[in-house]
Design an enzyme around this catalytic site. Structure first.
Site, PDB file in Angstrom:
ATOM      1  N   CYS A 130     -17.941 -13.371 -20.002  1.00  0.00           N
ATOM      2  CA  CYS A 130     -19.225 -13.477 -20.683  1.00  0.00           C
ATOM      3  C   CYS A 130     -19.137 -14.479 -21.844  1.00  0.00           C
ATOM      4  CB  CYS A 130     -19.643 -12.101 -21.195  1.00  0.00           C
ATOM      5  SG  CYS A 130     -21.359 -11.991 -21.738  1.00  0.00           S
ATOM      6  N   CYS A 190     -25.316 -13.458 -21.652  1.00  0.00           N
ATOM      7  CA  CYS A 190     -25.031 -14.757 -21.040  1.00  0.00           C
ATOM      8  C   CYS A 190     -25.944 -15.054 -19.866  1.00  0.00           C
ATOM      9  CB  CYS A 190     -23.584 -14.852 -20.603  1.00  0.00           C
ATOM     10  SG  CYS A 190     -23.231 -13.929 -19.092  1.00  0.00           S
ATOM     11  N   GLY A 203       0.789  -1.228   0.000  1.00  0.00           N
ATOM     12  CA  GLY A 203       0.000   0.000   0.000  1.00  0.00           C
ATOM     13  C   GLY A 203       0.820   1.277   0.000  1.00  0.00           C
ATOM     14  N   CYS A 227     -22.304  -8.080 -19.334  1.00  0.00           N
ATOM     15  CA  CYS A 227     -21.109  -8.234 -18.502  1.00  0.00           C
ATOM     16  C   CYS A 227     -20.050  -7.236 -18.950  1.00  0.00           C
ATOM     17  CB  CYS A 227     -20.513  -9.629 -18.679  1.00  0.00           C
ATOM     18  SG  CYS A 227     -21.533 -10.940 -18.029  1.00  0.00           S
ATOM     19  N   CYS A 266     -27.126 -10.201 -17.346  1.00  0.00           N
ATOM     20  CA  CYS A 266     -26.482  -9.933 -18.626  1.00  0.00           C
ATOM     21  C   CYS A 266     -27.388 -10.368 -19.772  1.00  0.00           C
ATOM     22  CB  CYS A 266     -25.146 -10.674 -18.696  1.00  0.00           C
ATOM     23  SG  CYS A 266     -24.359 -10.591 -20.322  1.00  0.00           S
TER      24      CYS A 266
HETATM   25 ZN   LIG Z   1     -22.515 -11.835 -19.769  1.00  0.00          ZN
END
Ligand SMILES: [Zn+2]
Ligand SMILES: Nc1ncnc2c1ncn2[C@@H]1O[C@H](COP(=O)(O)OP(=O)(O)OP(=O)(O)O)[C@@H](O)[C@H]1O
Ligand SMILES: [Mg+2]
Lengths: 275, 281
Positions: free
Chosen positions: B269, B242, B29, B263, B239
């Site tokens: 996807c 998909c 970090g 997606c 989505c």
């Molecule tokens: Zn998708």
């Protein structure tokens, strides 16, 4: 009384410093004639006990604010040690630790109130947020709890609850100082540092703030270091007092005795001119 | 481009960047300054990430590049083409095959493995810039973990809006020590940084900083218990290609004003569709 804080030879030289800085200053002034550095604090040593209120009295430029900022671990000292008698820090020289640990210890041990609210408050953050900061830094992650605590302090310090979420810049001078006090004590630190915190206030407001603060300090059993050039404030707020001149402690003792019967010529002029 | 060294950067530059990466990994970090080089890329397009990729890549590596989850955006294609030209390594769109993944603003949906490295392009590395303009001050604040002001800005958000208003670039606390900007990934991706199996490297070219989240490191969004951190809410949405309701979705507004979602991770996807997933009707 139990020892809480022990300060040894605390010294702050502004400038590059030289071998002669300490020996050639103090009598006529605080500027070293060889290197031109300013000796703001020289070999200041004292002890603070639990529940004790210690005054630092001295005229303008005598090094009071510098001393307080050293105690608050916000200034790098030229020399000196500072020990607290509080677990888990007992025996640790607070001036020898990393900036990271120093910040953690500072926020746990000290609350500070400055003469100028600009130094003590974040003017771009709400009044309540100012008070809340310490709680959050110490790990409180519940907004409800934070706001409860802030609200309780607003009530105790007689601040208007309904202005908790406003910016402190819209507050009066007396309110800003009471807000600084709320911020300083929000996490119940053992030591409160006060730097001329009523000096900028209207005399009619001063007395009220002093009275209220004294009451709260008594309730909390908090120890305090009260810096002022005002003998009235020192008399009202402290048990013992250190008198400073040109960065040196010239006299110390019980407040009553010193104000009644000062031994040092400098203290004598201070006391007599103000009475 | 044959006149260039393997990986375009000269060996000394690569070594210097690798040293800085090691330091970044050692202090999770923490922003490590590095001597950022010129690389031929369109301005504003993550030369920091590219320099990390170029200094780590070896002949056996397989590179994937995505821009907001998409393998086929012009920028992602350009990066792949450039790295191929200066190294000859293979590139892929398949998250599972890649050994190095350079990304802008997304973390793949598929959980990454120990043998994969995710390299982020960072436009603004300083999380405290929201609350402090001066670089000198923010450096001091990190050194002392002086994070009061940052927390207060979240507190004030709660008080005013009852939630944190930050969307992308949500500040996180890494390894319980440094506050870090995870780059403009959506909130959705922030939890994926926590205790991840893979190494995350962040490069900011313009601001000349490298930082890292090593594997198995805690990454916590700054949050209050009674107003917990929340990722974007896609409940009731899926989505359109998909049918996934478990991935970060991009909103598409069609001509008629109808909203659909797909997606953002194109590889995820595509693979779902190839394995027979369909849209539930
Ligand atoms: Zn998708
Ligand atoms: N940052 C600094 N750089 C140089 N000199 C400084 C600095 N801060 C304070 N000094 C000097 O140190 C000396 C002590 O100053 P300090 O502010 O501690 O006095 P004080 O007793 O608080 O005075 P006042 O009553 O006016 O607030 C003064 O001579 C001052 O000019
Ligand atoms: Mg002063």
């Amino acid at each position: 009384m139990e020892l809480l804080l022990k300060v040894e030879s605390l010294t702050k030289v502004f400038g590059r410093g030289c071998e002669q800085c300490l020996s050639l200053t103090g009598k006529d002034g605080n500027r070293c004639p060889i290197c031109g550095s300013i000796v703001a604090c020289a070999d200041v040593s004292f002890e603070l006990h639990r529940g004790e209120w210690l005054g630092i009295l001295g005229e303008s430029g005598s090094g009071k604010s510098t001393l307080l900022r050293l105690l608050n671990l916000e200034l790098e000292p030229t020399k000196g040690r500072m020990l607290v008698n509080l677990e888990p820090y007992t025996g640790l020289d607070l001036l020898s630790i990393s900036p990271y640990s120093r910040r953690l210890i500072r926020q746990e041990l000290f609350g500070i109130v400055y003469q100028n609210p600009i130094h003590g408050l974040r003017m771009e953050v709400s009044a309540g947020g100012n008070v809340a900061e310490r709680l959050i830094l110490m790990g409180e992650r519940r907004v409800e709890k934070i706001r409860e605590r802030v609200l309780a302090l607003f009530r105790r310090l007689e601040l208007p609850e309904d202005r908790m979420d406003e910016l402190p810049s819209s507050f009066s001078g007396g309110m800003q100082q009471r807000l600084q006090i709320a911020k300083a004590i929000v996490n119940n630190p053992p030591i409160l540092l006060l730097d001329e915190f009523t000096t900028g206030l209207d005399p009619s407001v001063q007395a009220g703030v002093l009275e209220l603060l004294k009451e709260i300090m008594f309730e909390l059993g908090i120890s305090a270091i009260v810096v002022s050039h005002d003998i009235g404030v020192i008399n009202f707020m402290t048990h013992r007092v250190l008198v400073m001149n040109r960065g040196r402690v010239v006299e110390h003792g019980l407040t009553d005795q010193i104000l009644e019967d000062p031994q040092d010529p400098y203290t004598q002029t201070l006391v007599h001119s103000k009475l | 481009m044959e006149r260039y060294n393997f990986g375009f950067l000269d060996e000394e530059a690569k070594r210097e960047i690798r040293r800085k990466i090691l330091k970044a990994v050692a202090i999770p970090g923490y922003q490590v300054p590095f001597a950022s080089r010129e690389v031929p890329l369109l301005k504003g397009w993550g030369t920091g990430g590219l320099q990390i990729t170029l200094s780590l890549i070896g002949k056996e590596d397989i590179l994937k590049a995505i821009d907001q989850g998409c393998d086929y955006s012009l920028n992602a294609m350009n990066i792949k083409r450039f790295v191929r030209a200066v190294t000859g390594v293979e590139t892929t769109t398949d998250t599972r095959r890649a050994t190095l993944i350079q990304t802008r603003h997304r973390i793949p949906e598929e959980e990454l493995r120990e043998d994969q490295i995710l390299i982020f392009q960072v436009p603004y590395p300083e999380p405290l810039r929201w609350v402090k303009a001066s670089e000198r001050e923010t450096r001091r604040m990190h050194a002392e973990a002086d994070y009061g002001l940052m927390w207060l800005s979240l507190y004030e958000d709660m008080v005013r809006y009852k939630e944190v208003t930050i969307g992308a670039r949500y500040p996180v606390l890494v390894n319980r020590r440094y506050i870090m900007d995870p780059s403009p990934i959506p909130r959705w991706d922030v939890p994926k940084l926590h205790m991840s199996k893979h190494l995350n490297l962040f490069g900011a070219g313009r601001e000349k900083k490298i930082y890292a989240v090593p594997p198995h490191t805690s990454v916590e969004p700054l949050e209050f218990e009674d107003y917990p951190f929340r990722v974007e809410d896609f409940s009731g949405k899926a989505c359109a290609l998909c049918g996934s309701s478990e991935s970060f979705l991009d909103e598409i507004v069609e001509d008629g004003g109808r909203r659909t979602y797909v997606c953002s991770d194109t590889d995820y996807c595509t693979r779902r569709r190839q394995s027979g997933a369909t849209v539930k009707s």
